[in-house]
Design a protein around this motif. Structure first.
Motif, PDB file in Angstrom:
ATOM      1  N   PHE A 172     -57.091  -9.564 109.985  1.00 39.45           N
ATOM      2  CA  PHE A 172     -55.674  -9.731 110.315  1.00 39.45           C
ATOM      3  C   PHE A 172     -55.339 -11.220 110.448  1.00 39.45           C
ATOM      4  N   LEU A 173     -56.177 -11.960 111.195  1.00 38.50           N
ATOM      5  CA  LEU A 173     -55.912 -13.378 111.434  1.00 38.50           C
ATOM      6  C   LEU A 173     -56.092 -14.220 110.176  1.00 38.50           C
ATOM      7  N   ILE A 174     -57.050 -13.875 109.342  1.00 35.92           N
ATOM      8  CA  ILE A 174     -57.203 -14.573 108.060  1.00 35.92           C
ATOM      9  C   ILE A 174     -55.935 -14.399 107.234  1.00 35.92           C
ATOM     10  N   ASN A 175     -55.390 -13.174 107.226  1.00 36.72           N
ATOM     11  CA  ASN A 175     -54.152 -12.917 106.488  1.00 36.72           C
ATOM     12  C   ASN A 175     -52.967 -13.681 107.062  1.00 36.72           C
ATOM     13  N   LYS A 176     -53.063 -14.078 108.328  1.00 38.20           N
ATOM     14  CA  LYS A 176     -52.011 -14.874 108.980  1.00 38.20           C
ATOM     15  C   LYS A 176     -52.230 -16.375 108.778  1.00 38.20           C
ATOM     16  N   GLY A 177     -53.307 -16.738 108.080  1.00 39.84           N
ATOM     17  CA  GLY A 177     -53.543 -18.130 107.742  1.00 39.84           C
ATOM     18  C   GLY A 177     -54.591 -18.855 108.568  1.00 39.84           C
ATOM     19  N   LEU A 178     -55.233 -18.189 109.525  1.00 39.96           N
ATOM     20  CA  LEU A 178     -56.276 -18.838 110.311  1.00 39.96           C
ATOM     21  C   LEU A 178     -57.564 -18.910 109.495  1.00 39.96           C
TER      22      LEU A 178
ATOM     23  N   ILE B  10     -59.584 -19.898 120.212  1.00 47.22           N
ATOM     24  CA  ILE B  10     -60.577 -18.985 120.774  1.00 47.22           C
ATOM     25  C   ILE B  10     -59.881 -17.639 120.921  1.00 47.22           C
ATOM     26  N   ILE B  11     -60.419 -16.609 120.293  1.00 50.03           N
ATOM     27  CA  ILE B  11     -59.739 -15.316 120.262  1.00 50.03           C
ATOM     28  C   ILE B  11     -60.571 -14.249 120.962  1.00 50.03           C
ATOM     29  N   GLU B  12     -59.955 -13.602 121.935  1.00 53.79           N
ATOM     30  CA  GLU B  12     -60.552 -12.442 122.601  1.00 53.79           C
ATOM     31  C   GLU B  12     -59.964 -11.199 121.939  1.00 53.79           C
TER      32      GLU B  12
ATOM     33  N   CYS C 142     -59.620 -31.944 118.950  1.00 51.54           N
ATOM     34  CA  CYS C 142     -58.421 -31.221 118.541  1.00 51.54           C
ATOM     35  C   CYS C 142     -57.920 -30.346 119.695  1.00 51.54           C
ATOM     36  N   PRO C 143     -56.657 -29.962 119.648  1.00 50.82           N
ATOM     37  CA  PRO C 143     -56.125 -29.054 120.669  1.00 50.82           C
ATOM     38  C   PRO C 143     -56.844 -27.703 120.625  1.00 50.82           C
ATOM     39  N   ILE C 144     -56.872 -27.028 121.767  1.00 50.36           N
ATOM     40  CA  ILE C 144     -57.510 -25.712 121.875  1.00 50.36           C
ATOM     41  C   ILE C 144     -56.482 -24.711 122.376  1.00 50.36           C
ATOM     42  N   ARG C 145     -56.546 -23.509 121.819  1.00 52.19           N
ATOM     43  CA  ARG C 145     -55.626 -22.445 122.211  1.00 52.19           C
ATOM     44  C   ARG C 145     -56.432 -21.174 122.440  1.00 52.19           C
ATOM     45  N   PHE C 146     -56.019 -20.384 123.425  1.00 53.91           N
ATOM     46  CA  PHE C 146     -56.654 -19.093 123.703  1.00 53.91           C
ATOM     47  C   PHE C 146     -55.690 -17.981 123.306  1.00 53.91           C
TER      48      PHE C 146
ATOM     49  N   ILE D  85     -51.330 -12.153 120.555  1.00 52.53           N
ATOM     50  CA  ILE D  85     -50.673 -12.951 121.595  1.00 52.53           C
ATOM     51  C   ILE D  85     -51.250 -14.357 121.538  1.00 52.53           C
ATOM     52  N   GLN D  86     -50.435 -15.285 121.061  1.00 51.44           N
ATOM     53  CA  GLN D  86     -50.864 -16.666 120.983  1.00 51.44           C
ATOM     54  C   GLN D  86     -50.642 -17.349 122.336  1.00 51.44           C
ATOM     55  N   ASN D  87     -51.516 -18.296 122.667  1.00 54.48           N
ATOM     56  CA  ASN D  87     -51.432 -18.982 123.964  1.00 54.48           C
ATOM     57  C   ASN D  87     -51.412 -17.983 125.114  1.00 54.48           C
ATOM     58  N   ALA D  88     -52.299 -17.004 125.062  1.00 53.62           N
ATOM     59  CA  ALA D  88     -52.299 -15.919 126.040  1.00 53.62           C
ATOM     60  C   ALA D  88     -52.627 -16.401 127.449  1.00 53.62           C
ATOM     61  N   PHE D  89     -53.462 -17.420 127.564  1.00 50.01           N
ATOM     62  CA  PHE D  89     -53.785 -17.995 128.859  1.00 50.01           C
ATOM     63  C   PHE D  89     -54.259 -19.426 128.689  1.00 50.01           C
TER      64      PHE D  89
END
Length: 121
Positions: free
Chosen positions: A26-32, A58-60, A99-103, A117-121
């Motif tokens: 799913f995430l690859i299809n979204k461009g990650l 970082i993806i949970e 680089c910036p980090i996002r959860f 959910i991007q930037n979940a925490f």
């Protein structure tokens, strides 16, 4: 009795691996872009590590067959978030990054619905 517990545990692991694969695609299809899967350390595990442009993500991944005991998103407690952050610190210690980090969280329900959910925490 022990066999049934092992059988249940194996089914749980298979569902988890399937949910992670579904989230990954799913995430690859979204461009990650994939970086690492299932990074393990003494603090826990990071399901997926990907990049979104210049951001390390970082993806949970959470799967819930039903919402009977709470949704997949609700299952990520403060304690779980703390373990993910600690594991991320261990991952980052192995290699320098500025680089910036996002959860993010990818929650998958039993009916196949995917919530990202991007930037979940």
């Amino acid at each position: 009795m022990l066999f049934n517990k092992l059988k249940t545990k194996a089914a749980h692991l298979i569902r988890g691996a399937s949910a992670e694969e579904q989230a990954h695609n799913f995430l690859i299809n979204k461009g990650l872009k994939p970086v690492c899967r299932n990074f393990r350390c003494k603090h826990g595990e990071l399901d997926l590590i990907m990049t979104d442009r210049q951001t390390l993500v970082i993806i949970e991944v959470r799967f819930r067959k039903t919402d009977r005991y709470g949704s997949a998103v609700e299952s990520i407690t403060r304690a779980k978030q703390s373990r993910i952050i600690a594991a991320t610190q261990m991952y980052l210690a192995a290699g320098k990054t500025d680089c910036p980090i996002r959860f993010d969280v990818v929650a998958i329900s039993g009916n196949g619905r995917i919530d990202w959910i991007q930037n979940a925490f």
